[in-house]
Design a protein around this motif. Sequence first.
Motif, PDB file in Angstrom:
ATOM      1  N   ASP A  84      26.803  73.497  77.829  1.00 20.89           N
ATOM      2  CA  ASP A  84      25.874  74.469  77.242  1.00 20.89           C
ATOM      3  C   ASP A  84      24.863  74.996  78.257  1.00 20.89           C
ATOM      4  OD1 ASP A  84      24.566  71.966  77.342  1.00 20.89           O
ATOM      5  OD2 ASP A  84      23.138  72.612  75.818  1.00 20.89           O
ATOM      6  N   ASP A  95      30.124  75.839  74.337  1.00 25.16           N
ATOM      7  CA  ASP A  95      30.167  74.856  73.257  1.00 25.16           C
ATOM      8  C   ASP A  95      31.626  74.590  72.884  1.00 25.16           C
ATOM      9  OD1 ASP A  95      31.125  76.554  70.993  1.00 25.16           O
ATOM     10  OD2 ASP A  95      29.214  77.576  71.270  1.00 25.16           O
ATOM     11  N   ASP A 113      30.588  68.379  78.771  1.00 23.14           N
ATOM     12  CA  ASP A 113      29.265  67.794  78.552  1.00 23.14           C
ATOM     13  C   ASP A 113      29.271  67.058  77.208  1.00 23.14           C
ATOM     14  OD1 ASP A 113      26.616  67.134  78.847  1.00 23.14           O
ATOM     15  OD2 ASP A 113      25.857  69.127  78.323  1.00 23.14           O
ATOM     16  N   ILE A 114      28.295  66.193  76.977  1.00 23.19           N
ATOM     17  CA  ILE A 114      28.184  65.486  75.699  1.00 23.19           C
ATOM     18  C   ILE A 114      27.195  66.171  74.765  1.00 23.19           C
ATOM     19  CG2 ILE A 114      27.366  63.362  74.603  1.00 23.19           C
ATOM     20  CD1 ILE A 114      28.686  61.774  76.810  1.00 23.19           C
ATOM     21  N   GLU A 115      26.029  66.523  75.271  1.00 22.10           N
ATOM     22  CA  GLU A 115      25.005  67.177  74.440  1.00 22.10           C
ATOM     23  C   GLU A 115      25.241  68.681  74.434  1.00 22.10           C
ATOM     24  OE1 GLU A 115      20.875  64.798  74.143  1.00 22.10           O
ATOM     25  OE2 GLU A 115      21.247  65.714  76.082  1.00 22.10           O
ATOM     26  N   ASP A 159      28.865  67.910  69.126  1.00 16.22           N
ATOM     27  CA  ASP A 159      28.639  67.124  70.341  1.00 16.22           C
ATOM     28  C   ASP A 159      29.963  66.887  71.063  1.00 16.22           C
ATOM     29  OD1 ASP A 159      29.596  64.095  69.866  1.00 16.22           O
ATOM     30  OD2 ASP A 159      28.842  64.938  67.989  1.00 16.22           O
ATOM     31  N   GLY A 160      29.851  66.588  72.354  1.00 17.29           N
ATOM     32  CA  GLY A 160      31.037  66.431  73.175  1.00 17.29           C
ATOM     33  C   GLY A 160      31.941  65.284  72.771  1.00 17.29           C
ATOM     34  N   SER A 186      32.461  64.081  69.674  1.00 19.53           N
ATOM     35  CA  SER A 186      33.236  64.493  68.499  1.00 19.53           C
ATOM     36  C   SER A 186      34.367  65.438  68.907  1.00 19.53           C
ATOM     37  CB  SER A 186      32.335  65.180  67.475  1.00 19.53           C
ATOM     38  OG  SER A 186      31.340  64.292  67.014  1.00 19.53           O
ATOM     39  N   SER A 193      27.803  64.588  82.327  1.00 21.95           N
ATOM     40  CA  SER A 193      26.676  64.624  81.394  1.00 21.95           C
ATOM     41  C   SER A 193      25.503  63.792  81.885  1.00 21.95           C
ATOM     42  CB  SER A 193      27.130  64.097  80.029  1.00 21.95           C
ATOM     43  OG  SER A 193      26.067  64.114  79.106  1.00 21.95           O
ATOM     44  N   VAL A 234      23.502  62.540  79.576  1.00 17.93           N
ATOM     45  CA  VAL A 234      23.332  61.568  78.495  1.00 17.93           C
ATOM     46  C   VAL A 234      23.761  60.184  78.951  1.00 17.93           C
ATOM     47  CG1 VAL A 234      24.156  60.875  76.210  1.00 17.93           C
ATOM     48  CG2 VAL A 234      23.572  63.251  76.659  1.00 17.93           C
ATOM     49  N   ALA A 271      27.190  55.862  75.614  1.00 20.31           N
ATOM     50  CA  ALA A 271      27.911  57.122  75.456  1.00 20.31           C
ATOM     51  C   ALA A 271      29.087  57.195  76.413  1.00 20.31           C
ATOM     52  CB  ALA A 271      26.958  58.300  75.704  1.00 20.31           C
TER      53      ALA A 271
END
Length: 363
Positions: free
Chosen positions: A9, A35, A54-56, A61-62, A64, A81, A83, A90
């Motif tokens: 993002d 996204d 990316d995760i966030e 979210d990445g 899912s 990421s 995160v 994570a």
Amino acid sequence: MIKVLVVDDSAIVRDVLSSAIEKQSDMELVGTAPDPFVARDKIVRLKPDVITLDIEMPRMDGLSFLERLMHYFPLPVIIVSSVTTHDPYAAVKALELGAFDVVNKPGGSITVEEVTDEVLRKIRAAYEVRDQFVERVLRHPESSSDMGKRSSLRNTSLIKHQSSQGTPLLTQIKTTDKLIAIGASTGGTVALEQIFRSLPAHLYPIVVVQHMPQDFTRQFAQRLHELSQLEVKEGEQEEMLQAGTVYIAPGGNHMEIVRKGASLFINLNQKERIHFQRPAVDVLFRSVAREVGKNALGILLTGMGRDGAEGLLAMKKAGAQTIAQDEDSSIVWGMPRAAVELGAATKVLPLSKVPQSIIEFCV
């Protein structure tokens, strides 16, 4: 050409990764996405070989998205990421859901150049085994997204964030004091969960190198501890090995075994990376060959590259029992295959038979 899709993002991150990829003669940037919803459409249309994720991110979210991707359209995914820096759980979950590897975004002592170099290296590694990776996921979906889902549900209560001269004689004589050494990389987090879930409490000490970045290994050790009857922890400097305990090499540190009298201790160091890895399996296995000899069992599990193959051969030459995971049960049959080709493995076994071999060694 390796077709790469960048999913993040952050426009800045997309630009940095895109620029690095476009400079590579063996890579093609087929697109970017801000996204997962945009990424979904581009994956179907552009058919990338490898994805950075990316995760966030907004809308989904990445993690899912990764779970859905591995179920419906499996591809090698490199998690990039920030995160994972402040929440190592994570990273563990991403690997369990089927991510090929994890890279931290720049921050602190990690520079942009270091991150981009690592991402490029991992993209090449993922592409090299892409077909094998996808085939493995399709053939055994329980080893990626389905297993990750069950594991995450099972561990919802997990708390987050939480050298010396050897004695050669003892390595040449079979004794009642034994040691099990395990090495793994890509796919290893799931493989190790399966192994430790199946083992009883009272076994000889077990030392493990799983290729993971710094800080992630402590969370992974806590996760294994939750599902195993054994005590599982990160190894600490000068810690004496105890029966019934599993010691995970801390990320960013090589872990060796040293002998002081009749006891075995952990030695950690930050010497040069081996096969781009620190911790490296070869470092652990060679020390076990030197200090434990025929009283050891060496096991090399799924993973990309050759790390551990020469170390396993050293263990075999020292009289140890040695096992390589077979191709069918490996997410990536790179490290075990290298060991088999060297003649380092006395046995080549499916993952399902590894726990019983450990138990038999301890009898």
